[in-house]
Write a protein that holds these residues in place. Structure first.
Motif, short mmCIF file in Angstrom:
data_model
loop_
_atom_site.label_atom_id
_atom_site.label_comp_id
_atom_site.label_asym_id
_atom_site.label_seq_id
_atom_site.Cartn_x
_atom_site.Cartn_y
_atom_site.Cartn_z
N ALA A 1 5.85 -3.50 -7.34
CA ALA A 1 5.67 -4.23 -6.07
C ALA A 1 6.95 -4.92 -5.61
N LYS B 1 3.13 -11.83 -13.48
CA LYS B 1 1.84 -11.15 -13.31
C LYS B 1 1.90 -10.05 -12.24
N VAL B 2 2.97 -10.06 -11.43
CA VAL B 2 3.11 -9.07 -10.35
C VAL B 2 3.70 -7.78 -10.92
N PRO B 3 3.07 -6.62 -10.65
CA PRO B 3 3.63 -5.36 -11.16
C PRO B 3 5.04 -5.12 -10.63
N VAL C 1 0.65 0.04 -4.55
CA VAL C 1 0.29 -1.17 -5.31
C VAL C 1 -0.94 -1.81 -4.68
N ARG C 2 -1.99 -1.90 -5.45
CA ARG C 2 -3.18 -2.63 -5.00
C ARG C 2 -3.52 -3.59 -6.13
N ASP C 3 -2.97 -4.80 -6.00
CA ASP C 3 -3.04 -5.77 -7.10
C ASP C 3 -3.18 -7.17 -6.52
N ILE C 4 -4.09 -7.95 -7.07
CA ILE C 4 -4.39 -9.28 -6.51
C ILE C 4 -3.19 -10.23 -6.62
N HIS C 5 -2.41 -10.14 -7.70
CA HIS C 5 -1.24 -11.02 -7.87
C HIS C 5 -0.14 -10.66 -6.88
N ALA C 6 0.04 -9.36 -6.65
CA ALA C 6 1.03 -8.89 -5.66
C ALA C 6 0.62 -9.36 -4.26
N ASP C 7 -0.68 -9.29 -3.96
CA ASP C 7 -1.17 -9.75 -2.66
C ASP C 7 -0.96 -11.26 -2.49
N GLU D 1 0.83 -1.21 0.00
CA GLU D 1 0.00 0.00 0.00
C GLU D 1 0.86 1.26 0.00
#
Length: 268
Positions: A219, A214-216, A130-136, A126
Motif C-alpha cells: 500500500a 500494520k499497513v501492508p 490492496v483492500r485492508d482496513i489499516h491501509a484505509d 484498489e
C-alpha cells in the motif's frame, strides 16, 4: 503533469500495471477540481458536474462517453474493479464546494478532504490490489492532511481574489477577519491561525504513521504524496507560518529526488 504535478510524480512511482490507471484517476480528479476556477456562473459548474456524474454512471454500464479521460477511466474501472461510490463522493463534494464559501470549522474542511483526497487514495489502493482496513485508516488521515495543506497553499491565490475559505472557527478564536487575509497581513494572530490549521495536518500525518507496521507494504506507493505534504509543512514552519511568504509559492526542484528516496526506503 501540467495541473497536478505532484500527483503525476507520485503516479510514476506506482507499479507499471497500475500507472496508466493512476494517470486516468488523477486526470479525472483535475476536471471537477478545475471547474470552480473556470466558471463565472454556478449553473455552468453544475452542468459540468452533471456531465461527470453521468459519465461515471455510463462507465459502469460499459458505455463511456467519447472523452479521453472518461475512456481511460473506463479501462481503469474494468481492470481493477474500482468502487463507483468513491467517484460519486468526489463529484458530490466538489459540487457542494462550487460556492467557494469559507469552511465553518476545521471538521467541515476535514469532511471535504475525506470525500475528495481520501476517496482518491482509496481508489489508488484498489488499483494496487490492496483492500485492508489499516491501509484505509492511513488513507483517511493522509487524505485529510492533504486537504488541509491544499487549503493553506491556495490561501494567497484566494486572498488575491478577495476570497477566504479558511475555517471560520479558528479565525474567530484568534480575532482574525477575512479582510486581514485579503490585505495580506502578517501579524502574530494571523500566523497563529495558520499554525493551528497546519498543526492539524501534521497530527493527521503522525496518526497515519503511528500504525505503519500494520499497513501492508504493497500500500505504501499510494501514500508517497506525504513527501510533498511534509515539505510544505517544514517550509511553512521555516518562515514562521507567514502564509504569504514568496518561498511557499515556488515548486520544489528536489521533490522528484525526495520521492525517489522515500520509495527506495519503502516507507511513507
Amino acid at each position: 503533469r501540467k495541473r497536478d504535478y505532484e500527483g503525476f510524480l507520485c503516479s510514476l512511482l506506482l507499479p507499471a500495471e497500475s500507472r496508466t490507471s493512476a494517470f486516468a484517476l488523477r486526470a479525472f480528479n483535475v476536471y471537477p477540481f478545475q471547474i470552480k476556477d473556470s466558471i463565472t456562473q454556478k449553473t455552468t459548474g453544475l452542468m459540468r458536474m452533471q456531465f461527470w456524474r453521468k459519465a461515471v454512471e455510463d462507465i459502469y454500464c460499459d458505455n463511456p462517453p467519447h472523452q479521453p479521460v472518461a475512456v481511460a477511466l473506463w479501462r481503469a474501472v474494468k481492470r481493477h474493479n474500482l468502487t463507483k461510490m468513491w467517484f460519486m463522493k468526489i463529484i458530490d463534494e466538489r459540487e457542494k464546494n462550487l460556492d467557494d464559501r469559507a469552511y465553518r470549522n476545521i471538521q467541515e474542511l476535514e469532511t471535504y478532504a475525506e470525500n475528495t483526497q481520501s476517496a482518491l487514495l482509496y481508489l489508488t489502493l484498489e488499483m494496487l490490489g490492496v483492500r485492508d482496513i489499516h491501509a484505509d485508516h492511513a488513507a483517511s488521515h493522509i487524505g485529510k492532511a492533504h486537504g488541509i495543506v491544499t487549503c493553506l497553499r491556495a490561501t494567497p491565490y484566494h486572498s488575491a481574489r478577495r476570497k477566504v475559505v479558511l475555517p471560520m472557527d479558528i479565525c474567530m478564536l484568534h480575532g482574525v477577519s477575512q479582510e486581514d487575509f485579503i490585505r495580506g497581513k502578517q501579524e502574530k494572530n494571523v500566523r497563529d491561525v495558520i499554525y493551528d490549521i497546519a498543526s492539524q495536518a501534521h497530527i493527521h500525518l503522525e496518526h497515519a504513521r503511528s500504525f505503519r507496521k500494520k499497513v501492508p507494504a504493497k500500500a505504501y506507493p499510494a501514500f508517497y504524496c506525504t513527501v510533498a505534504l511534509d515539505a510544505y509543512l517544514y517550509n511553512i514552519r521555516k518562515v514562521d507560518f507567514n502564509i504569504f511568504h514568496p518561498s511557499l509559492q515556488k515548486r520544489s526542484t528536489l521533490l522528484p529526488l525526495y520521492l525517489y528516496i522515500r520509495s527506495w526506503k519503502k516507507t511513507y
